[in-house]
Design an enzyme around this catalytic site. Sequence first.
Site, PDB file in Angstrom:
ATOM      1  N   SER A  94      -2.660  -7.889   2.693  1.00 48.71           N
ATOM      2  CA  SER A  94      -3.077  -7.777   4.098  1.00 48.71           C
ATOM      3  C   SER A  94      -3.553  -9.126   4.625  1.00 48.71           C
ATOM      4  O   SER A  94      -3.320  -9.475   5.781  1.00 48.71           O
ATOM      5  CB  SER A  94      -4.216  -6.766   4.231  1.00 48.71           C
ATOM      6  N   HIS A 117       0.841  -1.200   0.000  1.00 53.36           N
ATOM      7  CA  HIS A 117       0.000   0.000   0.000  1.00 53.36           C
ATOM      8  C   HIS A 117       0.881   1.256   0.000  1.00 53.36           C
ATOM      9  O   HIS A 117       0.617   2.211  -0.724  1.00 53.36           O
ATOM     10  CB  HIS A 117      -0.882   0.058   1.261  1.00 53.36           C
ATOM     11  N   ARG A 161      -1.636  -6.199  -8.448  1.00 54.53           N
ATOM     12  CA  ARG A 161      -0.508  -7.094  -8.213  1.00 54.53           C
ATOM     13  C   ARG A 161      -0.414  -8.170  -9.280  1.00 54.53           C
ATOM     14  O   ARG A 161       0.624  -8.412  -9.838  1.00 54.53           O
ATOM     15  CB  ARG A 161      -0.638  -7.771  -6.841  1.00 54.53           C
ATOM     16  N   LYS A 195     -17.034  -7.720   5.298  1.00 50.63           N
ATOM     17  CA  LYS A 195     -15.724  -8.314   5.552  1.00 50.63           C
ATOM     18  C   LYS A 195     -15.439  -8.352   7.048  1.00 50.63           C
ATOM     19  O   LYS A 195     -15.603  -7.334   7.728  1.00 50.63           O
ATOM     20  CB  LYS A 195     -14.644  -7.458   4.868  1.00 50.63           C
TER      21      LYS A 195
END
Length: 158
Positions: A128, A17, A90, A41
């Site tokens: 994460s 990040h 990514r 979430k």
Amino acid sequence: MRVAIYPGSFDPITYGHLNIIERGARLFDKLVIAVAHNVKKQSLFTVEERLDMIRETTQDFPNVEIDAFSGLLIDYANSKNACAVLRGLRSLSDFDFEFQMALMNHRLNPDIETVFLMTGEEHLFVASQLVRELGSFGGDISGLVPPLVHDRVKEKFK
Ligand code: PNS
């Protein structure tokens, strides 16, 4: 004034990040890091804890603002007069979700562009979710997150 929103869960903020934040802050006049209140979430850190870690790790960027939002991202971006939403990419596995989200957001407001930055190669595998999982099993996360975040993750699983 070109404002961009960098939205996400940031649960917790990683070096991946921070790489996007550093580069995004150079591209826009102001970059708003926006932590989503995501009821769906399950998170490790509260929104307040996440904001706190972001605040402490982005102090060196003068044009970065930190905030939280709930509801639709595009409404929030509108309220901030943003011209862009910034996201990091990514891998191919990110692409599907990101493409869908960018198209939907564009449909909701064609004036706000989604801008993607490819993550730095050294951060390709940093996520994460992996940090949380490694942390829960006592794995070494020191290369993935700043020292302050490292300590907070360790504390959570003590
Ligand atoms: O870090 P994440 O979990 O990949 O971030 C996803 C996030 C928060 C950017 C996304 O879920 C989002 O924008 N949520 C807000 C609700 C919304 O606008 N949903 C519709 C997107 S088309």
